[in-house]
Design a protein around this motif. Structure first.
Motif, PDB file in Angstrom:
ATOM      1  N   SER A  37      -4.680  -2.549  -3.836  1.00 57.11           N
ATOM      2  CA  SER A  37      -5.494  -3.696  -4.227  1.00 57.11           C
ATOM      3  C   SER A  37      -4.683  -4.981  -4.320  1.00 57.11           C
ATOM      4  O   SER A  37      -5.245  -6.077  -4.221  1.00 57.11           O
ATOM      5  CB  SER A  37      -6.171  -3.424  -5.574  1.00 57.11           C
ATOM      6  OG  SER A  37      -5.201  -3.308  -6.607  1.00 57.11           O
ATOM      7  N   LEU A  38      -3.364  -4.859  -4.494  1.00 62.31           N
ATOM      8  CA  LEU A  38      -2.511  -6.038  -4.620  1.00 62.31           C
ATOM      9  C   LEU A  38      -1.865  -6.452  -3.297  1.00 62.31           C
ATOM     10  O   LEU A  38      -1.100  -7.414  -3.263  1.00 62.31           O
ATOM     11  CB  LEU A  38      -1.409  -5.787  -5.650  1.00 62.31           C
ATOM     12  CG  LEU A  38      -1.872  -5.696  -7.108  1.00 62.31           C
ATOM     13  CD1 LEU A  38      -0.737  -5.272  -8.007  1.00 62.31           C
ATOM     14  CD2 LEU A  38      -2.450  -7.017  -7.567  1.00 62.31           C
ATOM     15  N   CYS A  39      -2.150  -5.737  -2.219  1.00 64.02           N
ATOM     16  CA  CYS A  39      -1.617  -6.068  -0.896  1.00 64.02           C
ATOM     17  C   CYS A  39      -2.715  -6.631  -0.018  1.00 64.02           C
ATOM     18  O   CYS A  39      -3.902  -6.312  -0.182  1.00 64.02           O
ATOM     19  CB  CYS A  39      -0.999  -4.831  -0.238  1.00 64.02           C
ATOM     20  SG  CYS A  39       0.531  -4.264  -1.021  1.00 64.02           S
ATOM     21  N   SER A  40      -2.305  -7.469   0.927  1.00 64.35           N
ATOM     22  CA  SER A  40      -3.242  -8.063   1.881  1.00 64.35           C
ATOM     23  C   SER A  40      -2.520  -8.314   3.192  1.00 64.35           C
ATOM     24  O   SER A  40      -1.287  -8.228   3.268  1.00 64.35           O
ATOM     25  CB  SER A  40      -3.823  -9.370   1.332  1.00 64.35           C
ATOM     26  OG  SER A  40      -2.793 -10.324   1.143  1.00 64.35           O
ATOM     27  N   GLY A  41      -3.271  -8.638   4.223  1.00 64.33           N
ATOM     28  CA  GLY A  41      -2.681  -8.980   5.510  1.00 64.33           C
ATOM     29  C   GLY A  41      -1.831  -7.855   6.091  1.00 64.33           C
ATOM     30  O   GLY A  41      -2.225  -6.687   6.111  1.00 64.33           O
ATOM     31  N   LYS A  42      -0.635  -8.206   6.577  1.00 69.87           N
ATOM     32  CA  LYS A  42       0.254  -7.237   7.217  1.00 69.87           C
ATOM     33  C   LYS A  42       0.698  -6.145   6.242  1.00 69.87           C
ATOM     34  O   LYS A  42       0.862  -4.983   6.633  1.00 69.87           O
ATOM     35  CB  LYS A  42       1.481  -7.951   7.783  1.00 69.87           C
ATOM     36  CG  LYS A  42       1.173  -8.917   8.912  1.00 69.87           C
ATOM     37  CD  LYS A  42       2.455  -9.565   9.422  1.00 69.87           C
ATOM     38  CE  LYS A  42       2.160 -10.519  10.566  1.00 69.87           C
ATOM     39  NZ  LYS A  42       3.403 -11.178  11.066  1.00 69.87           N
ATOM     40  N   ALA A  43       0.892  -6.510   4.983  1.00 69.66           N
ATOM     41  CA  ALA A  43       1.326  -5.519   3.996  1.00 69.66           C
ATOM     42  C   ALA A  43       0.267  -4.443   3.798  1.00 69.66           C
ATOM     43  O   ALA A  43       0.577  -3.243   3.743  1.00 69.66           O
ATOM     44  CB  ALA A  43       1.646  -6.210   2.671  1.00 69.66           C
ATOM     45  N   LEU A  44      -0.991  -4.832   3.695  1.00 69.30           N
ATOM     46  CA  LEU A  44      -2.075  -3.862   3.499  1.00 69.30           C
ATOM     47  C   LEU A  44      -2.259  -2.997   4.736  1.00 69.30           C
ATOM     48  O   LEU A  44      -2.462  -1.776   4.630  1.00 69.30           O
ATOM     49  CB  LEU A  44      -3.372  -4.598   3.156  1.00 69.30           C
ATOM     50  CG  LEU A  44      -4.605  -3.729   2.941  1.00 69.30           C
ATOM     51  CD1 LEU A  44      -4.384  -2.751   1.772  1.00 69.30           C
ATOM     52  CD2 LEU A  44      -5.833  -4.591   2.674  1.00 69.30           C
ATOM     53  N   GLU A  45      -2.175  -3.605   5.912  1.00 72.05           N
ATOM     54  CA  GLU A  45      -2.346  -2.847   7.157  1.00 72.05           C
ATOM     55  C   GLU A  45      -1.270  -1.773   7.313  1.00 72.05           C
ATOM     56  O   GLU A  45      -1.525  -0.707   7.876  1.00 72.05           O
ATOM     57  CB  GLU A  45      -2.309  -3.797   8.350  1.00 72.05           C
ATOM     58  CG  GLU A  45      -3.491  -4.758   8.410  1.00 72.05           C
ATOM     59  CD  GLU A  45      -3.352  -5.759   9.537  1.00 72.05           C
ATOM     60  OE1 GLU A  45      -2.320  -5.681  10.253  1.00 72.05           O
ATOM     61  OE2 GLU A  45      -4.242  -6.606   9.713  1.00 72.05           O
ATOM     62  N   SER A  46      -0.066  -2.038   6.816  1.00 61.47           N
ATOM     63  CA  SER A  46       1.041  -1.096   7.002  1.00 61.47           C
ATOM     64  C   SER A  46       0.946   0.133   6.097  1.00 61.47           C
ATOM     65  O   SER A  46       1.597   1.148   6.374  1.00 61.47           O
ATOM     66  CB  SER A  46       2.372  -1.815   6.768  1.00 61.47           C
ATOM     67  OG  SER A  46       2.484  -2.222   5.421  1.00 61.47           O
ATOM     68  N   ILE A  47       0.165   0.071   5.002  1.00 62.84           N
ATOM     69  CA  ILE A  47       0.124   1.202   4.052  1.00 62.84           C
ATOM     70  C   ILE A  47      -1.271   1.793   3.896  1.00 62.84           C
ATOM     71  O   ILE A  47      -1.482   2.668   3.044  1.00 62.84           O
ATOM     72  CB  ILE A  47       0.654   0.770   2.670  1.00 62.84           C
ATOM     73  CG1 ILE A  47      -0.214  -0.349   2.082  1.00 62.84           C
ATOM     74  CG2 ILE A  47       2.102   0.316   2.764  1.00 62.84           C
ATOM     75  CD1 ILE A  47       0.163  -0.723   0.663  1.00 62.84           C
ATOM     76  N   GLN A  48      -2.235   1.378   4.707  1.00 61.89           N
ATOM     77  CA  GLN A  48      -3.587   1.912   4.569  1.00 61.89           C
ATOM     78  C   GLN A  48      -3.648   3.411   4.862  1.00 61.89           C
ATOM     79  O   GLN A  48      -4.485   4.128   4.300  1.00 61.89           O
ATOM     80  CB  GLN A  48      -4.543   1.151   5.493  1.00 61.89           C
ATOM     81  CG  GLN A  48      -5.013  -0.184   4.932  1.00 61.89           C
ATOM     82  CD  GLN A  48      -6.008  -0.864   5.846  1.00 61.89           C
ATOM     83  OE1 GLN A  48      -6.035  -0.614   7.063  1.00 61.89           O
ATOM     84  NE2 GLN A  48      -6.836  -1.733   5.279  1.00 61.89           N
ATOM     85  N   TYR A  49      -2.761   3.888   5.704  1.00 57.48           N
ATOM     86  CA  TYR A  49      -2.778   5.310   6.066  1.00 57.48           C
ATOM     87  C   TYR A  49      -2.424   6.198   4.878  1.00 57.48           C
ATOM     88  O   TYR A  49      -2.713   7.414   4.874  1.00 57.48           O
ATOM     89  CB  TYR A  49      -1.777   5.569   7.204  1.00 57.48           C
ATOM     90  CG  TYR A  49      -0.330   5.533   6.776  1.00 57.48           C
ATOM     91  CD1 TYR A  49       0.348   6.699   6.419  1.00 57.48           C
ATOM     92  CD2 TYR A  49       0.362   4.329   6.713  1.00 57.48           C
ATOM     93  CE1 TYR A  49       1.673   6.665   6.014  1.00 57.48           C
ATOM     94  CE2 TYR A  49       1.684   4.288   6.315  1.00 57.48           C
ATOM     95  CZ  TYR A  49       2.340   5.453   5.974  1.00 57.48           C
ATOM     96  OH  TYR A  49       3.641   5.423   5.579  1.00 57.48           O
ATOM     97  N   CYS A  50      -1.815   5.644   3.850  1.00 60.37           N
ATOM     98  CA  CYS A  50      -1.328   6.426   2.713  1.00 60.37           C
ATOM     99  C   CYS A  50      -2.464   7.028   1.882  1.00 60.37           C
ATOM    100  O   CYS A  50      -2.245   7.985   1.127  1.00 60.37           O
ATOM    101  CB  CYS A  50      -0.437   5.577   1.816  1.00 60.37           C
ATOM    102  SG  CYS A  50       1.071   5.016   2.645  1.00 60.37           S
ATOM    103  N   VAL A  51      -3.678   6.472   2.010  1.00 59.53           N
ATOM    104  CA  VAL A  51      -4.799   7.013   1.227  1.00 59.53           C
ATOM    105  C   VAL A  51      -5.209   8.391   1.742  1.00 59.53           C
ATOM    106  O   VAL A  51      -5.914   9.136   1.049  1.00 59.53           O
ATOM    107  CB  VAL A  51      -6.007   6.059   1.274  1.00 59.53           C
ATOM    108  CG1 VAL A  51      -5.653   4.727   0.634  1.00 59.53           C
ATOM    109  CG2 VAL A  51      -6.479   5.838   2.715  1.00 59.53           C
ATOM    110  N   LEU A  52      -4.790   8.730   2.967  1.00 54.90           N
ATOM    111  CA  LEU A  52      -5.141  10.026   3.535  1.00 54.90           C
ATOM    112  C   LEU A  52      -4.231  11.146   3.036  1.00 54.90           C
ATOM    113  O   LEU A  52      -4.508  12.319   3.281  1.00 54.90           O
ATOM    114  CB  LEU A  52      -5.071   9.958   5.059  1.00 54.90           C
ATOM    115  CG  LEU A  52      -5.960   8.878   5.728  1.00 54.90           C
ATOM    116  CD1 LEU A  52      -5.728   8.876   7.242  1.00 54.90           C
ATOM    117  CD2 LEU A  52      -7.436   9.152   5.422  1.00 54.90           C
TER     118      LEU A  52
END
Length: 377
Positions: A37-52
């Protein structure tokens, strides 16, 4: 907390604040959701896979990915160096922002152990070149004082100097920004503004030669200047000033035209006057011998405590661009002169002429120049 978009400059500040916020929370799922929730842009895109992944593994993978992508030491160092060096020249309005960036850069590089990346003469010169011209001149004095104390100027000295200058400029009462907001704005041309052109008096080749009396002091043909009682009875300092102001030859004291100067005078000889056990070996008339002199342009002039010429820094506007210039104010000059290189930088042109000027001591010099430059304000 402010959202993190992936800027390497702010990685350490973000991750430190995040760790302090989730300190004491044992639920990895809650920590992972907070990080997302505290990440956006490139930072959020790089760690979205971690929810899996499972919460424990996903949180560790997210932290590791952020560090590899945006927290790499080399990446952070280069980002800070680029932010400081790859920027345009700052004016007084942005001096405070530049001072903050310099201080943050210094603290970051010091913490990472890479302060020497900017702690060299080449990088320091690039940083100083970003400052307004008046501060560059002041830094020259600061640099000299440091070297007088056997201290090698370093990044920390430049940071301290810029911070101090920014505080001075941003003073709420006497600062230049609050009281003089127009300084940051470009100069505008007014139609009724007076324009000073470059006028050079060019003598005509067919003009008759001017005839001077033998004694130019009392305007008489009965004697020569070194036989003039009025001149002899003067103080030596007054003789020197009168000779200089009348552009007479310092060797024979005569005014003999444009091709006659002390350097090529056929009557010049060594002064020979003695003071104690020393003999004056300068080539000037004995009536101009000074017991206390200082040398300027191979001439001797009375020593004084006042400056010979005043220098003023001004903003000069040409036809297509505006530049800063150092202007020497000479109240005895009858013309206004601009260096040819400076005129070329401004993009102004004039008509080619052959000109001559009379310098200190009556020496004349011929040169090629241009006149009628009307596009300088």
């Amino acid at each position: 907390m402010k959202q993190y978009s992936g800027d390497p400059l702010y990685y350490h500040a973000f991750i430190t604040s995040f760790n302090n916020t989730v300190m004491g929370i044992e639920d990895d799922k809650l920590k992972l959701n907070s990080l997302l929730s505290l990440c956006s842009g490139k930072a959020l895109e790089s760690i979205q896979y971690c929810v899996l992944k499972p919460p424990n593994e996903g949180f560790k993978s997210a932290c590791k990915t952020l560090k590899e992508r945006f927290g790499n030491t080399a990446v952070i160092v280069q980002a800070w160096i680029g932010k400081v060096l790859n920027r345009p020249r700052v004016d007084s309005a942005k001096l405070g922002e530049f001072a903050d960036d310099l201080e943050n850069c210094f603290e970051a590089l010091s913490a990472l152990g890479y302060v020497n990346e900017l702690n060299n003469q080449s990088s320091l010169k690039q940083i100083v070149d970003k400052l307004p011209r008046v501060l560059q001149n002041r830094w020259q004095g600061e640099n000299f004082r440091l070297k007088e104390k056997d201290v090698v100027p370093a990044l920390q000295h430049v940071v301290k100097f810029v911070k101090s200058s920014a505080k001075e400029v941003n003073d709420p009462v006497f600062g230049s920004i609050s009281n003089h907001p127009v300084e940051a704005q470009p100069m505008r041309h007014k139609r009724n503004q007076q324009v000073h052109s470059l006028n050079i008096n060019v003598p005509s080749p067919n003009a008759p030669k001017e005839k001077f009396p033998k004694c130019w002091i009392c305007k008489s043909d009965a004697h020569w200047p070194d036989q003039c009682e009025k001149f002899i009875n003067m103080k030596v300092e007054d003789r020197f000033e009168m000779t200089k102001n009348n552009h007479a030859c310092f060797s024979c004291l005569k005014i003999a035209g444009r091709n006659h100067r002390s350097s090529n005078c056929s009557r010049k000889k060594m002064c020979g006057e003695k003071l104690g056990d020393k003999t004056c070996d300068r080539f000037h008339h004995r009536l101009l011998y000074l017991t206390k002199t200082v040398g300027v342009n191979k001439l001797s002039i009375p020593s004084c405590d006042e400056p010979l010429l005043c220098v003023l820094e001004v903003e000069v506007k040409g036809k297509y661009r505006t530049l800063m210039a150092n202007v020497m104010l000479d109240l005895g000059s009858q013309g206004t002169f601009v260096r040819s290189e400076f005129a070329q930088q401004l993009g102004v042109k004039g008509k080619s002429v052959a000109a001559s000027i009379t310098k200190v001591g009556g020496a004349e010099e011929s040169f090629k120049s241009r006149n009628r430059i009307r596009d300088i304000y």
